[in-house]
Design a protein around this motif. Structure first.
Motif, PDB file in Angstrom:
ATOM      1  N   SER A  11     -18.543 -40.673  38.553  1.00  0.00           N
ATOM      2  CA  SER A  11     -17.722 -40.981  37.401  1.00  0.00           C
ATOM      3  C   SER A  11     -16.087 -40.834  37.906  1.00  0.00           C
ATOM      4  O   SER A  11     -15.982 -40.171  38.876  1.00  0.00           O
ATOM      5  CB  SER A  11     -17.768 -40.285  36.212  1.00  0.00           C
ATOM      6  OG  SER A  11     -17.488 -38.945  36.288  1.00  0.00           O
ATOM      7  N   ASP A  13     -13.920 -38.877  36.762  1.00  0.00           N
ATOM      8  CA  ASP A  13     -13.549 -37.527  36.710  1.00  0.00           C
ATOM      9  C   ASP A  13     -14.423 -36.652  37.817  1.00  0.00           C
ATOM     10  O   ASP A  13     -14.604 -35.282  37.621  1.00  0.00           O
ATOM     11  CB  ASP A  13     -13.711 -36.859  35.256  1.00  0.00           C
ATOM     12  CG  ASP A  13     -14.936 -37.164  34.578  1.00  0.00           C
ATOM     13  OD1 ASP A  13     -15.793 -38.045  34.966  1.00  0.00           O
ATOM     14  OD2 ASP A  13     -15.263 -36.351  33.629  1.00  0.00           O
ATOM     15  N   VAL A  15     -17.984 -36.553  38.403  1.00  0.00           N
ATOM     16  CA  VAL A  15     -19.129 -36.046  37.978  1.00  0.00           C
ATOM     17  C   VAL A  15     -20.055 -37.336  38.828  1.00  0.00           C
ATOM     18  O   VAL A  15     -20.126 -38.375  38.782  1.00  0.00           O
ATOM     19  CB  VAL A  15     -19.564 -36.362  36.372  1.00  0.00           C
ATOM     20  CG1 VAL A  15     -21.118 -36.259  36.144  1.00  0.00           C
ATOM     21  CG2 VAL A  15     -18.607 -35.449  35.602  1.00  0.00           C
ATOM     22  N   GLU A  17     -23.688 -36.061  38.685  1.00  0.00           N
ATOM     23  CA  GLU A  17     -25.211 -35.814  38.021  1.00  0.00           C
ATOM     24  C   GLU A  17     -25.316 -36.889  37.155  1.00  0.00           C
ATOM     25  O   GLU A  17     -24.565 -37.427  36.446  1.00  0.00           O
ATOM     26  CB  GLU A  17     -24.836 -34.484  37.455  1.00  0.00           C
ATOM     27  CG  GLU A  17     -26.201 -34.011  36.565  1.00  0.00           C
ATOM     28  CD  GLU A  17     -26.109 -32.557  35.659  1.00  0.00           C
ATOM     29  OE1 GLU A  17     -27.095 -32.081  35.933  1.00  0.00           O
ATOM     30  OE2 GLU A  17     -25.116 -32.272  35.305  1.00  0.00           O
ATOM     31  N   GLY A 143     -16.876 -36.339  31.457  1.00  0.00           N
ATOM     32  CA  GLY A 143     -16.601 -35.161  30.716  1.00  0.00           C
ATOM     33  C   GLY A 143     -17.390 -34.064  31.089  1.00  0.00           C
ATOM     34  O   GLY A 143     -16.850 -33.031  30.977  1.00  0.00           O
ATOM     35  N   ARG A 144     -18.529 -34.178  31.334  1.00  0.00           N
ATOM     36  CA  ARG A 144     -19.489 -32.914  31.831  1.00  0.00           C
ATOM     37  C   ARG A 144     -20.491 -33.227  32.492  1.00  0.00           C
ATOM     38  O   ARG A 144     -20.881 -34.208  32.720  1.00  0.00           O
ATOM     39  CB  ARG A 144     -19.944 -32.111  30.456  1.00  0.00           C
ATOM     40  CG  ARG A 144     -20.901 -33.061  29.533  1.00  0.00           C
ATOM     41  CD  ARG A 144     -21.445 -32.235  28.525  1.00  0.00           C
ATOM     42  NE  ARG A 144     -22.323 -33.312  27.519  1.00  0.00           N
ATOM     43  CZ  ARG A 144     -21.694 -33.930  27.050  1.00  0.00           C
ATOM     44  NH1 ARG A 144     -20.609 -34.242  26.564  1.00  0.00           N
ATOM     45  NH2 ARG A 144     -22.509 -34.906  26.177  1.00  0.00           N
ATOM     46  N   GLY A 145     -20.892 -32.333  33.304  1.00  0.00           N
ATOM     47  CA  GLY A 145     -22.033 -32.666  34.465  1.00  0.00           C
ATOM     48  C   GLY A 145     -21.377 -32.182  35.777  1.00  0.00           C
ATOM     49  O   GLY A 145     -20.508 -31.777  35.753  1.00  0.00           O
ATOM     50  N   ARG A 146     -22.452 -32.100  36.758  1.00  0.00           N
ATOM     51  CA  ARG A 146     -21.996 -31.291  38.093  1.00  0.00           C
ATOM     52  C   ARG A 146     -21.150 -32.349  38.526  1.00  0.00           C
ATOM     53  O   ARG A 146     -21.433 -33.662  38.771  1.00  0.00           O
ATOM     54  CB  ARG A 146     -23.245 -31.103  38.862  1.00  0.00           C
ATOM     55  CG  ARG A 146     -24.209 -29.895  38.004  1.00  0.00           C
ATOM     56  CD  ARG A 146     -25.331 -29.810  38.996  1.00  0.00           C
ATOM     57  NE  ARG A 146     -25.186 -29.355  40.302  1.00  0.00           N
ATOM     58  CZ  ARG A 146     -25.864 -29.657  41.338  1.00  0.00           C
ATOM     59  NH1 ARG A 146     -27.067 -30.305  41.164  1.00  0.00           N
ATOM     60  NH2 ARG A 146     -25.788 -29.465  42.640  1.00  0.00           N
ATOM     61  N   ARG A 147     -20.166 -31.924  39.211  1.00  0.00           N
ATOM     62  CA  ARG A 147     -19.004 -32.654  40.041  1.00  0.00           C
ATOM     63  C   ARG A 147     -19.431 -32.373  41.356  1.00  0.00           C
ATOM     64  O   ARG A 147     -19.316 -31.467  41.866  1.00  0.00           O
ATOM     65  CB  ARG A 147     -17.660 -32.283  39.612  1.00  0.00           C
ATOM     66  CG  ARG A 147     -17.273 -32.853  38.254  1.00  0.00           C
ATOM     67  CD  ARG A 147     -16.087 -32.037  37.734  1.00  0.00           C
ATOM     68  NE  ARG A 147     -15.509 -32.774  36.351  1.00  0.00           N
ATOM     69  CZ  ARG A 147     -15.996 -32.628  35.258  1.00  0.00           C
ATOM     70  NH1 ARG A 147     -16.838 -31.934  35.029  1.00  0.00           N
ATOM     71  NH2 ARG A 147     -15.603 -33.345  34.239  1.00  0.00           N
ATOM     72  N   ASP A 150     -16.405 -30.023  43.135  1.00  0.00           N
ATOM     73  CA  ASP A 150     -15.918 -28.643  42.959  1.00  0.00           C
ATOM     74  C   ASP A 150     -16.319 -27.689  43.645  1.00  0.00           C
ATOM     75  O   ASP A 150     -17.452 -27.694  44.263  1.00  0.00           O
ATOM     76  CB  ASP A 150     -16.536 -28.337  41.439  1.00  0.00           C
ATOM     77  CG  ASP A 150     -16.244 -28.828  40.213  1.00  0.00           C
ATOM     78  OD1 ASP A 150     -15.256 -29.541  40.308  1.00  0.00           O
ATOM     79  OD2 ASP A 150     -16.831 -28.984  39.067  1.00  0.00           O
TER      80      ASP A 150
END
Length: 178
Positions: A11, A13, A15, A17, A143-147, A150
């Motif tokens: 995504s 951002d 992500v 996952e 907005g959320r999930g493994r990036r 990171d």
């Protein structure tokens, strides 16, 4: 020397996952990127989770050209747990991942792909053994999930290709600068 090529669907951002939850407008440009991504690869490294999910889907899949590629290619699986090896051409990496990959890069053959396996991609990026990064970035923020990126050390990248698809996906290819 063989290249390690990480290919990931993200995504905006970062992500990685469950990309099937946000890759909703697959178009011809994204579709055409698949044969190009796998054309030079004759081996793939997967993590256990990706192997488990993929080994249940791809052997009976008719989604081409990836089904023929992934079912026929040498697959190396990074795992410390026992693994069901029913999927053809699968080998468990029985030593350290980074050392195994460094040795594999020295052998004859084509590029070595890392597909979908976030932890494997992160470990290899952190160890500075990845040569290229091919990203398909969806025009959305999850907005959320493994990036994917990171926790990685600083990396310098050189753009070696980019394209925007009709539905807004960014296809970007980078070479890791050492």
């Amino acid at each position: 020397m063989r290249k390690i090529v990480v290919t990931e669907f993200l995504s905006l951002d970062g992500v990685a996952e469950a990309p099937d939850s946000f890759f909703t407008d697959w178009d011809d440009v994204v579709d055409a990127s698949i044969p190009r991504a796998i054309a030079t690869q004759d081996a793939v490294i997967l993590g256990r989770r990706s192997y488990t999910e993929w080994s249940q889907f791809w052997p009976s899949s008719q989604i081409e050209p990836f089904a023929t590629f992934i079912n026929g290619v040498a697959k190396y699986v990074a795992t410390s747990a026992p693994l069901d090896l029913d999927w053809a051409n699968t080998t468990v990496i029985d030593s350290g991942l980074v050392e195994f990959v460094r040795d594999l890069k020295q052998q004859r053959g084509g590029d070595i792909g890392v597909h979908a396996s976030i932890s494997v991609a992160q470990a290899l990026l952190a160890a500075d053994v990845v040569d290229e990064l091919r990203l398909v970035i969806a025009p959305c923020i999850v907005g959320r999930g493994r990036r994917l990126l990171d926790g990685l050390p600083s990396l310098r990248l050189e753009s070696i290709g980019s394209e925007t698809s009709p539905t807004g996906y960014l296809l970007v290819d980078y070479r890791v600068i050492r």
